[in-house]
Design a protein around this motif. Structure first.
Motif, mmCIF file in Angstrom:
data_model
loop_
_atom_site.group_PDB
_atom_site.id
_atom_site.type_symbol
_atom_site.label_atom_id
_atom_site.label_comp_id
_atom_site.label_asym_id
_atom_site.label_seq_id
_atom_site.Cartn_x
_atom_site.Cartn_y
_atom_site.Cartn_z
ATOM 1 N N HIS A 88 -7.093 3.882 -4.139
ATOM 2 C CA HIS A 88 -8.047 3.952 -3.037
ATOM 3 C C HIS A 88 -8.099 5.409 -2.584
ATOM 4 N N SER A 134 -6.314 -0.772 7.204
ATOM 5 C CA SER A 134 -7.624 -0.831 6.554
ATOM 6 C C SER A 134 -7.644 -1.888 5.459
ATOM 7 N N HIS A 135 -6.553 -2.025 4.715
ATOM 8 C CA HIS A 135 -6.468 -3.100 3.720
ATOM 9 C C HIS A 135 -6.514 -4.463 4.398
ATOM 10 N N CYS A 193 -3.921 3.134 5.896
ATOM 11 C CA CYS A 193 -4.189 2.329 4.699
ATOM 12 C C CYS A 193 -3.799 0.870 4.869
ATOM 13 N N THR A 194 -2.665 0.603 5.519
ATOM 14 C CA THR A 194 -2.235 -0.787 5.662
ATOM 15 C C THR A 194 -3.215 -1.561 6.539
ATOM 16 N N HIS A 216 -2.464 5.590 -3.612
ATOM 17 C CA HIS A 216 -3.394 6.595 -3.094
ATOM 18 C C HIS A 216 -3.208 7.853 -3.943
ATOM 19 N N ASN A 220 -9.255 -0.844 0.675
ATOM 20 C CA ASN A 220 -9.389 -1.213 -0.730
ATOM 21 C C ASN A 220 -10.840 -1.456 -1.149
ATOM 22 N N THR A 253 0.833 -1.199 0.000
ATOM 23 C CA THR A 253 0.000 0.000 0.000
ATOM 24 C C THR A 253 0.873 1.256 0.000
ATOM 25 N N ASP A 254 0.534 2.187 -0.849
ATOM 26 C CA ASP A 254 1.117 3.535 -0.864
ATOM 27 C C ASP A 254 2.647 3.580 -0.797
ATOM 28 N N TYR A 260 -8.790 4.884 2.965
ATOM 29 C CA TYR A 260 -7.781 4.047 3.597
ATOM 30 C C TYR A 260 -7.813 2.605 3.088
#
Length: 269
Positions: A179, A214-215, A211-212, A117, A184, A68-69, A182
């Motif tokens: 995304h 939330s994924h 984000c991590t 993102h 996916n 992520t990101d 936060y």
């Protein structure tokens, strides 16, 4: 007459004993070396874990690395968030560890996906925002000029870290649609993984508690087996709290496994 005493055969007693007994054991054991380390290092693994150990076994034939990101605004001193995430990134050696994961995944020929993102000008018209949304829009985080142009993208805060580009831009890595908050839920990551026969995810990237995490939560809800790589992520440290510590607690509670970069590299070798 009511019998107010629990007995050994009572399920209620068993549950109570499991909880209070663990606490009593930890208290009575004194300050062990592991407990001392945990006191000095808030990120250290608990000396006396209460939760069951992981039983996840990595199967490269059905696994993917998801990052992520992996973008400049999070991971470079030139990024707009470095002032609050830099200490955590450096402590975890996050930049190098993410690159090592890319290397190991490519060498093992497993599916690799990046969930970026991006914010476009139309995203600035939202009528309500959470605290972090307000901040990200204010500082121009992950800004792009539009969804149909890459004008100004190269080297911007929204761009990928330069050392990751050989892995991301090899024509094989899945770059999902962006995304917006936060998780996916708002992009095509789940579809892409399903279409590639993936049901195990090695998860890394930024930012740990946003984000991590939330994924991780959404992938778990969608039936994936998820291992988080704890030293290939990091988070902001603000007066409101240490984001990495908050995420690490939740990783331990919810993920199917919490691994290090070296452990993943060994499994994929």
């Amino acid at each position: 007459m009511c019998n107010c005493h629990d007995n050994d055969d009572s399920p209620r007693f068993t549950r109570r004993a499991a909880l209070t007994g663990t606490a009593a054991l930890a208290a009575g054991a004194g300050l062990t070396a592991g407990a001392a380390e945990a006191q000095e290092n808030p990120y250290a693994a608990p000396a006396e874990p209460a939760l069951p150990p992981s039983t996840m076994k990595l199967d490269p034939s059905r696994a993917a690395l998801v990052v992520t990101d992996p973008q400049i605004d999070f991971l470079s001193p030139d990024g707009v968030t470095w002032g609050v995430v830099g200490a955590s990134v450096e402590r975890n050696n996050t930049v190098a560890n993410i690159e090592n994961l890319f290397k190991a995944a490519k060498a093992a020929d497993i599916t690799v996906a990046v969930s970026p993102h991006y914010y476009y000008p139309t995203d600035k018209g939202w009528r309500f925002e959470g605290a972090l949304e307000k901040l990200m829009h204010k500082i121009g985080m992950f800004d792009r000029k539009g969804p149909l142009t890459t004008d100004g993208f190269e080297g911007s805060g929204a761009d990928f870290m330069p050392q990751y580009k050989p892995y991301i831009e090899d024509g094989k890595t899945i770059i999902t649609s962006p995304h917006k908050l936060y998780g996916n839920e708002s992009n095509d990551l789940t579809l892409q993984l399903r279409k590639n026969g993936v049901d195990q995810v090695i998860l890394a990237g930024m930012s740990a508690n946003l984000c991590t995490e939330s994924h991780m939560r959404e992938l778990l809800e969608q039936g994936f087996e998820v291992a988080v790589v704890k030293d290939a992520t990091a988070a902001a440290m603000l007066p409101e709290g240490d984001g990495y510590l908050a995420a690490l607690t939740n990783f331990r509670y919810m993920a199917n496994a919490v691994w290090t970069t070296d452990e993943v590299a060994d499994m994929l070798a």
